[in-house]
Design a protein around this motif. Sequence first.
Motif, short mmCIF file in Angstrom:
data_model
loop_
_atom_site.label_atom_id
_atom_site.label_comp_id
_atom_site.label_asym_id
_atom_site.label_seq_id
_atom_site.Cartn_x
_atom_site.Cartn_y
_atom_site.Cartn_z
N ALA A 63 0.81 -1.21 0.00
CA ALA A 63 0.00 0.00 0.00
C ALA A 63 0.84 1.26 0.00
O ALA A 63 0.47 2.28 -0.61
N LEU A 64 2.01 1.22 0.65
CA LEU A 64 2.82 2.43 0.80
C LEU A 64 3.89 2.59 -0.27
O LEU A 64 4.40 3.69 -0.49
N GLY A 65 4.29 1.50 -0.93
CA GLY A 65 5.28 1.61 -1.99
C GLY A 65 6.67 1.95 -1.45
O GLY A 65 7.03 1.57 -0.33
N ASP A 66 7.43 2.69 -2.26
CA ASP A 66 8.84 2.95 -1.92
C ASP A 66 9.08 4.29 -1.25
O ASP A 66 10.21 4.59 -0.84
N ASP A 67 8.06 5.14 -1.15
CA ASP A 67 8.25 6.46 -0.54
C ASP A 67 8.19 6.36 0.97
O ASP A 67 7.23 6.78 1.61
N ARG A 68 9.26 5.78 1.53
CA ARG A 68 9.30 5.51 2.96
C ARG A 68 10.72 5.69 3.48
O ARG A 68 11.69 5.63 2.71
N PRO A 69 10.88 5.90 4.80
CA PRO A 69 12.24 5.95 5.35
C PRO A 69 12.96 4.62 5.14
O PRO A 69 12.32 3.56 5.03
N VAL A 70 14.28 4.67 5.09
CA VAL A 70 15.05 3.44 4.92
C VAL A 70 15.09 2.70 6.25
O VAL A 70 14.96 3.30 7.33
N LYS A 71 15.23 1.38 6.19
CA LYS A 71 15.35 0.60 7.42
C LYS A 71 16.68 0.90 8.10
O LYS A 71 17.67 1.26 7.45
N MET A 174 8.52 1.96 9.88
CA MET A 174 7.80 1.01 10.72
C MET A 174 7.95 -0.38 10.10
O MET A 174 7.41 -0.66 9.03
N ASP A 175 8.70 -1.24 10.77
CA ASP A 175 8.94 -2.59 10.25
C ASP A 175 7.69 -3.45 10.34
O ASP A 175 7.49 -4.33 9.51
N HIS A 176 6.86 -3.17 11.37
CA HIS A 176 5.65 -3.98 11.56
C HIS A 176 4.53 -3.14 12.13
O HIS A 176 4.73 -2.01 12.61
N TYR A 177 3.32 -3.75 12.11
CA TYR A 177 2.10 -3.08 12.55
C TYR A 177 1.26 -4.09 13.33
O TYR A 177 1.09 -5.23 12.92
N LEU A 178 0.73 -3.65 14.49
CA LEU A 178 -0.17 -4.46 15.31
C LEU A 178 -1.35 -3.60 15.75
O LEU A 178 -1.15 -2.47 16.20
N GLU A 179 -2.54 -4.14 15.64
CA GLU A 179 -3.74 -3.40 16.02
C GLU A 179 -4.70 -4.30 16.79
O GLU A 179 -4.84 -5.49 16.48
N VAL A 180 -5.35 -3.75 17.81
CA VAL A 180 -6.40 -4.46 18.54
C VAL A 180 -7.55 -3.49 18.77
O VAL A 180 -7.33 -2.29 18.97
N ASP A 181 -8.81 -3.97 18.68
CA ASP A 181 -9.94 -3.08 18.91
C ASP A 181 -10.52 -3.31 20.30
O ASP A 181 -10.04 -4.14 21.07
N PHE A 182 -11.57 -2.54 20.64
CA PHE A 182 -12.16 -2.60 21.98
C PHE A 182 -12.52 -4.03 22.39
O PHE A 182 -12.16 -4.50 23.47
N THR A 183 -13.28 -4.70 21.53
CA THR A 183 -13.77 -6.04 21.88
C THR A 183 -12.62 -7.03 22.01
O THR A 183 -12.61 -7.86 22.93
N LEU A 338 15.98 7.47 18.53
CA LEU A 338 15.57 6.15 18.04
C LEU A 338 16.22 5.85 16.70
O LEU A 338 16.61 4.71 16.45
N ARG A 339 16.31 6.84 15.83
CA ARG A 339 16.96 6.60 14.54
C ARG A 339 18.42 6.24 14.71
O ARG A 339 18.98 5.47 13.92
N ALA A 340 19.05 6.77 15.76
CA ALA A 340 20.44 6.44 16.06
C ALA A 340 20.54 5.19 16.92
O ALA A 340 21.65 4.78 17.29
#
Length: 375
Positions: A63-71, A174-183, A338-340
Amino acid sequence: MSGTGGPRSPAGASPLGARRRRRRGLRITAWVAAGVVLAGAGGAGYVYSRLNGNIHSVDIDAALGDDRPVKLGNGAMDILVLGSDSRSGANRAYGHDGGSARSDTAMVVHLARGHKRATVVSIPRDTLVYRPACAKPRGGTAPAAKRAMFNSAYAVGGPACAVRTVEKLTGLRMDHYLEVDFTGFKNLVNALGGVPLTTTQAIRDPKSHLDLDAGSHTLNGDQALGLVRTRHGIADGSDLGRIQLQQAFMKALMDRVRGLGLLTSPTKLFSVADTATSAVTTDTGLGSVGKLMSLAQSVRGLKSGQIHMVTLPVRFVPTDRNRVEPIPAKAATVWAALRADKPVPASALTGSAADRTDAGKVVGPDTGQPAPEKR
């Protein structure tokens, strides 16, 4: 969103040894991740397939493609953890939001090189930030906004927009993503048999359905959800106090996971793992039990004392006390650290509006003393 598969446990591996390694892997660094790690101890065959199929994932990289910060490239890792406030489906019990879900809780979890140290930076939902242009889930593009509320990114563009906004804010990939909802959160706490903690004062907040006396409690799912959502029952009523409660609850949740001895009760273990994997949405890079367990194994040496929890340095907007904005120099220092791959210096946090909120002192570890009886 779809469930994804992962590799089975290697043939001939010692079940006892694998379980011990997984037990060490329970030292995860955010309240949602603490529950997810339990999923990896669920065995193979039907159980593995069931748990693996529970996990929902989104392809954020595509979804984000290549326009992102480098790892960073040194083995360090950054994970965006979101708690969403969607009122759809089972979440309708928590009110109405006009059809848009928002990120009620946001944490950037930075695992330092070697994963022996971690920094968790909470981003207040009411922070005014630059929100880049994002694709809408049903088509079209949401235009960029210079001073948008942080949690609006998730509302207009879902997980991918939330990640893009955080990357623009921090300069971190962001290397990864985690989400949780109310329920999902409520169900996870209930599956754990509640979370013990102590409140140093009474907390009353009808808006979050929370009514706690001072003393020791074992919070059920509804009470825990009320605690991490309340902003009117403590301190100044801002999101900054709520963040401190969330950070305190995270520690209590981690202690609960470590102290349950789940490996001695396969039935309880499966119940918790089944609930945990059903509660989360991940990026495809974490979209299987095997991948989640790989992350858990990488942090097995992380001690609770090596997790530094901070809030993004902010100040109240002079024209609207319900909004905050990053303090430019101090926020830049946090993200630069954090970047350093270095600890956040204490000087970056002093003078922040969050530094003047002491809501975190309201919640502490369980003391074993009963709560006073109501009169």
